[in-house]
Write an enzyme that holds these catalytic residues in place. Structure first.
Site, PDB file in Angstrom:
ATOM      1  N   VAL A 136       0.908  -1.146   0.000  1.00  0.00           N
ATOM      2  CA  VAL A 136       0.000   0.000   0.000  1.00  0.00           C
ATOM      3  C   VAL A 136       0.951   1.199   0.000  1.00  0.00           C
ATOM      4  O   VAL A 136       1.547   1.524   1.026  1.00  0.00           O
ATOM      5  CB  VAL A 136      -0.937  -0.013   1.230  1.00  0.00           C
ATOM      6  CG1 VAL A 136      -1.802   1.239   1.256  1.00  0.00           C
ATOM      7  CG2 VAL A 136      -1.796  -1.273   1.241  1.00  0.00           C
ATOM      8  N   PRO A 137       1.146   1.821  -1.168  1.00  0.00           N
ATOM      9  CA  PRO A 137       2.297   2.708  -1.369  1.00  0.00           C
ATOM     10  C   PRO A 137       2.194   4.099  -0.730  1.00  0.00           C
ATOM     11  O   PRO A 137       2.114   5.122  -1.404  1.00  0.00           O
ATOM     12  CB  PRO A 137       2.379   2.809  -2.894  1.00  0.00           C
ATOM     13  CG  PRO A 137       0.974   2.631  -3.349  1.00  0.00           C
ATOM     14  CD  PRO A 137       0.365   1.645  -2.392  1.00  0.00           C
ATOM     15  N   CYS A 138       2.283   4.127   0.577  1.00  0.00           N
ATOM     16  CA  CYS A 138       2.224   5.398   1.307  1.00  0.00           C
ATOM     17  C   CYS A 138       3.448   6.267   1.031  1.00  0.00           C
ATOM     18  O   CYS A 138       3.384   7.489   1.202  1.00  0.00           O
ATOM     19  CB  CYS A 138       2.054   5.143   2.803  1.00  0.00           C
ATOM     20  SG  CYS A 138       3.308   4.071   3.519  1.00  0.00           S
ATOM     21  N   HIS A 139       4.541   5.668   0.572  1.00  0.00           N
ATOM     22  CA  HIS A 139       5.745   6.451   0.274  1.00  0.00           C
ATOM     23  C   HIS A 139       5.528   7.384  -0.915  1.00  0.00           C
ATOM     24  O   HIS A 139       6.291   8.315  -1.119  1.00  0.00           O
ATOM     25  CB  HIS A 139       6.942   5.523   0.015  1.00  0.00           C
ATOM     26  CG  HIS A 139       6.786   4.640  -1.177  1.00  0.00           C
ATOM     27  ND1 HIS A 139       6.019   3.488  -1.151  1.00  0.00           N
ATOM     28  CD2 HIS A 139       7.277   4.738  -2.435  1.00  0.00           C
ATOM     29  CE1 HIS A 139       6.053   2.913  -2.346  1.00  0.00           C
ATOM     30  NE2 HIS A 139       6.805   3.657  -3.141  1.00  0.00           N
TER      31      HIS A 139
END
Length: 182
Positions: A136-139
């Site tokens: 889950v690409p929070c970056h």
């Protein structure tokens, strides 16, 4: 955060440091860099989730993570269990899944996506509590005007991940950024 009582975990090495993976009966429910903020207490000590290096979902997650870090994969194909978060957090985490490889969005844009344009700070808090980093690409979420802000795994890792995806130009020197294997 609440996790299923039958959650299991494994530990894998990565170019950015050791990673803990966790799976519930419903899907992958955790990916944390060791030492990052907001790790669940169940990773270590009394009451720790059992280690299960041979668990099929954890093996698949480790393989896909290695491919992603090597640049051989741009998306993860794993069942996810986001049920540990509040309904608002889950909505934010699902929105993050729509940010593709090499793309970034602002916290304000994510707030718009989830139908809460005035809740930019609440979106930031939900992004920071994302239990499944990278998958889950929070970056890929940046502050106003593209500022690198807030990453539970540390800003050096965030910069390295975004450089790996080509979303940020690489720095002129290797002094600060961690490098991923190409």
């Amino acid at each position: 955060m609440h996790f299923h009582p039958d959650t299991v975990q494994s530990r894998v090495e990565s170019p950015l440091g050791p990673v803990r993976l966790a799976a519930s009966p419903a899907g992958l429910c955790g990916l944390w860099f060791e030492g990052q903020q907001h790790q669940p207490a169940q990773l270590d000590g009394p009451g720790a989730w059992p280690m299960s290096a041979a668990h099929p979902l954890l093996v698949a997650a480790a393989d896909q993570l290695a491919d992603w870090l090597a640049g051989k994969r741009h998306r993860f194909d794993l069942p996810l269990d986001l049920s540990g978060g509040t309904p608002f957090q889950q909505a934010v985490w699902r929105a993050l899944l729509d940010i593709g490889w090499g793309q970034t969005r602002s916290y304000g844009q994510v707030a718009q996506w989830v139908g809460a344009p005035a809740a930019v700070r609440a979106v930031g808090a939900a992004v920071g509590r994302n239990p499944i980093s990278l998958v889950v690409p929070c970056h890929r979420v940046l502050g106003a005007a593209g500022a690198l802000t807030g990453y539970a795994g540390g800003l050096v890792r965030k910069r390295a991940l975004l450089e790996h995806e080509g979303a940020l130009p690489a720095p002129r020197s290797d002094s600060a950024a961690m490098r991923l294997a190409a």
